[in-house]
Design a protein around this motif. Sequence first.
Motif, PDB file in Angstrom:
ATOM      1  N   LYS A  37     -29.544  -0.972  20.066  1.00 37.00           N
ATOM      2  CA  LYS A  37     -29.296  -2.305  19.523  1.00 37.00           C
ATOM      3  C   LYS A  37     -29.619  -3.379  20.565  1.00 37.00           C
ATOM      4  CE  LYS A  37     -25.624  -2.754  17.015  1.00 37.00           C
ATOM      5  NZ  LYS A  37     -24.201  -2.898  16.602  1.00 37.00           N
ATOM      6  N   MET A  38     -29.232  -3.137  21.823  1.00 38.25           N
ATOM      7  CA  MET A  38     -29.528  -4.116  22.869  1.00 38.25           C
ATOM      8  C   MET A  38     -31.032  -4.193  23.138  1.00 38.25           C
ATOM      9  SD  MET A  38     -26.596  -5.276  23.198  1.00 38.25           S
ATOM     10  CE  MET A  38     -27.027  -6.519  24.409  1.00 38.25           C
ATOM     11  N   PHE A  39     -31.719  -3.052  23.050  1.00 37.26           N
ATOM     12  CA  PHE A  39     -33.182  -3.052  23.185  1.00 37.26           C
ATOM     13  C   PHE A  39     -33.803  -3.897  22.073  1.00 37.26           C
ATOM     14  CE2 PHE A  39     -37.403  -1.150  22.521  1.00 37.26           C
ATOM     15  CZ  PHE A  39     -37.896  -1.104  23.823  1.00 37.26           C
ATOM     16  N   LEU A  40     -33.296  -3.741  20.849  1.00 37.35           N
ATOM     17  CA  LEU A  40     -33.802  -4.525  19.721  1.00 37.35           C
ATOM     18  C   LEU A  40     -33.523  -6.010  19.913  1.00 37.35           C
ATOM     19  CD1 LEU A  40     -35.056  -4.726  16.902  1.00 37.35           C
ATOM     20  CD2 LEU A  40     -32.789  -4.235  15.941  1.00 37.35           C
ATOM     21  N   PHE A  41     -32.326  -6.354  20.390  1.00 37.32           N
ATOM     22  CA  PHE A  41     -32.015  -7.761  20.656  1.00 37.32           C
ATOM     23  C   PHE A  41     -32.963  -8.332  21.711  1.00 37.32           C
ATOM     24  CE2 PHE A  41     -27.512  -7.148  19.007  1.00 37.32           C
ATOM     25  CZ  PHE A  41     -27.715  -7.952  17.897  1.00 37.32           C
ATOM     26  N   GLY A  42     -33.320  -7.495  22.712  1.00 38.44           N
ATOM     27  CA  GLY A  42     -34.287  -7.941  23.711  1.00 38.44           C
ATOM     28  C   GLY A  42     -35.641  -8.238  23.093  1.00 38.44           C
ATOM     29  N   ILE A  43     -36.052  -7.421  22.121  1.00 36.41           N
ATOM     30  CA  ILE A  43     -37.308  -7.679  21.398  1.00 36.41           C
ATOM     31  C   ILE A  43     -37.234  -9.009  20.659  1.00 36.41           C
ATOM     32  CG2 ILE A  43     -38.694  -6.904  19.425  1.00 36.41           C
ATOM     33  CD1 ILE A  43     -38.113  -4.025  20.304  1.00 36.41           C
ATOM     34  N   LEU A  44     -36.137  -9.221  19.932  1.00 36.57           N
ATOM     35  CA  LEU A  44     -35.988 -10.449  19.149  1.00 36.57           C
ATOM     36  C   LEU A  44     -35.897 -11.686  20.033  1.00 36.57           C
ATOM     37  CD1 LEU A  44     -33.456  -9.172  16.451  1.00 36.57           C
ATOM     38  CD2 LEU A  44     -35.931  -9.476  16.219  1.00 36.57           C
ATOM     39  N   LEU A  45     -35.435 -11.497  21.269  1.00 34.17           N
ATOM     40  CA  LEU A  45     -35.281 -12.623  22.193  1.00 34.17           C
ATOM     41  C   LEU A  45     -36.622 -13.262  22.550  1.00 34.17           C
ATOM     42  CD1 LEU A  45     -32.800 -13.871  23.591  1.00 34.17           C
ATOM     43  CD2 LEU A  45     -33.303 -12.442  25.567  1.00 34.17           C
ATOM     44  N   VAL A  46     -37.700 -12.516  22.389  1.00 34.20           N
ATOM     45  CA  VAL A  46     -39.038 -13.048  22.716  1.00 34.20           C
ATOM     46  C   VAL A  46     -39.322 -14.327  21.930  1.00 34.20           C
ATOM     47  CG1 VAL A  46     -41.525 -12.604  22.524  1.00 34.20           C
ATOM     48  CG2 VAL A  46     -39.992 -10.816  23.398  1.00 34.20           C
ATOM     49  N   PHE A  47     -38.901 -14.399  20.678  1.00 35.28           N
ATOM     50  CA  PHE A  47     -39.288 -15.517  19.818  1.00 35.28           C
ATOM     51  C   PHE A  47     -38.616 -16.835  20.211  1.00 35.28           C
ATOM     52  CE2 PHE A  47     -39.946 -11.579  17.446  1.00 35.28           C
ATOM     53  CZ  PHE A  47     -41.316 -11.692  17.219  1.00 35.28           C
ATOM     54  N   ALA A 106     -31.737  -2.414  29.048  1.00 39.98           N
ATOM     55  CA  ALA A 106     -32.152  -2.272  27.646  1.00 39.98           C
ATOM     56  C   ALA A 106     -32.658  -3.601  27.088  1.00 39.98           C
ATOM     57  CB  ALA A 106     -30.988  -1.747  26.807  1.00 39.98           C
ATOM     58  N   VAL A 107     -31.914  -4.671  27.322  1.00 44.99           N
ATOM     59  CA  VAL A 107     -32.349  -5.992  26.845  1.00 44.99           C
ATOM     60  C   VAL A 107     -33.649  -6.404  27.532  1.00 44.99           C
ATOM     61  CG1 VAL A 107     -31.772  -8.447  26.794  1.00 44.99           C
ATOM     62  CG2 VAL A 107     -30.031  -6.753  26.235  1.00 44.99           C
ATOM     63  N   SER A 108     -33.706  -6.238  28.844  1.00 45.31           N
ATOM     64  CA  SER A 108     -34.885  -6.645  29.608  1.00 45.31           C
ATOM     65  C   SER A 108     -36.137  -5.892  29.163  1.00 45.31           C
ATOM     66  CB  SER A 108     -34.658  -6.421  31.100  1.00 45.31           C
ATOM     67  OG  SER A 108     -33.642  -7.277  31.583  1.00 45.31           O
ATOM     68  N   LEU A 109     -35.998  -4.589  28.922  1.00 42.60           N
ATOM     69  CA  LEU A 109     -37.161  -3.795  28.548  1.00 42.60           C
ATOM     70  C   LEU A 109     -37.535  -3.981  27.080  1.00 42.60           C
ATOM     71  CD1 LEU A 109     -36.556  -0.554  30.613  1.00 42.60           C
ATOM     72  CD2 LEU A 109     -38.367  -2.256  30.920  1.00 42.60           C
ATOM     73  N   GLY A 110     -36.573  -4.318  26.233  1.00 47.18           N
ATOM     74  CA  GLY A 110     -36.927  -4.710  24.875  1.00 47.18           C
ATOM     75  C   GLY A 110     -37.802  -5.948  24.899  1.00 47.18           C
ATOM     76  N   PHE A 111     -37.393  -6.928  25.693  1.00 52.43           N
ATOM     77  CA  PHE A 111     -38.171  -8.153  25.854  1.00 52.43           C
ATOM     78  C   PHE A 111     -39.562  -7.841  26.413  1.00 52.43           C
ATOM     79  CE2 PHE A 111     -39.703 -11.813  28.128  1.00 52.43           C
ATOM     80  CZ  PHE A 111     -39.377 -12.891  27.315  1.00 52.43           C
ATOM     81  N   ALA A 112     -39.603  -7.054  27.492  1.00 48.99           N
ATOM     82  CA  ALA A 112     -40.874  -6.745  28.152  1.00 48.99           C
ATOM     83  C   ALA A 112     -41.810  -5.951  27.242  1.00 48.99           C
ATOM     84  CB  ALA A 112     -40.611  -5.962  29.439  1.00 48.99           C
ATOM     85  N   THR A 113     -41.246  -5.103  26.386  1.00 42.27           N
ATOM     86  CA  THR A 113     -42.071  -4.272  25.517  1.00 42.27           C
ATOM     87  C   THR A 113     -42.814  -5.104  24.473  1.00 42.27           C
ATOM     88  OG1 THR A 113     -40.675  -2.327  25.846  1.00 42.27           O
ATOM     89  CG2 THR A 113     -42.024  -2.372  23.853  1.00 42.27           C
TER      90      THR A 113
END
Length: 230
Positions: A37-47, A106-113
């Motif tokens: 979930k934190m990885f996913l939040f990191g992805i969504l944080l990009v926007f 997890a958040v950082s790598l979701g964002f980076a991915t």
Amino acid sequence: MSVISVLLAAIAPGVALLAYFYLKDRYETEPIHLVGKMFLFGILLVFPVMVLQRAFVHGFGDDPFVFSFLISSGVEEFLKWFLIYFLVFRHGKFDEPYDGIVYSVAVSLGFATLENVFYAFLNSASISTLLLRAFLPVSGHAMFGVMMGYHLGKAKFNPKQRNRQLIYSLILPIFWHGVFDYVLLSAKTYWIWIMLPLMAFLWGRSLWNVNRANAKSPLRVLRRDEQVEM
């Protein structure tokens, strides 16, 4: 190169690094669904980051120093920190210092991915370019996540130092992320000679933080007591 190959090459470094730091937890690994979930939040944080950075560039210009330390690292690390602090810092599963590292990474790598996926398709990146990005920006985000999580862990389990450690958990990732970006923007021809020792330092420091966080786990004492009783 097929779309699937590019997508896998862009996603693989972030997932591999997350698995690496997840498995570094010596005493009690975190629930997969919460880390995911934190990885996913990191992805969504990009926007929201993209929107804010565009607005700041219009307001402050694109001076390399301002961009590196305010628009890039300042915005990105603050929003990561905000997300982690309000979603997991008080969560019951955050029960040992190393957990701060797991969730921050997890958040950082979701964002980076997602950032890496955008780069791959917008720039028609080759596999060799994506491998270089795995070593630099993707692993860089992981290192900044380790810093943030290490000090969040210290803040949670050392109430006397809570405010100071919370400040460190935000300021240190912003500073080192800013240094990272400034080197890439300013040292056009010789950046690699600065970046190599910088990454070696960040990795060395991160592994030290990992070991220190594990060593401070209250679960370590419980496991030792259980072994003695047996």
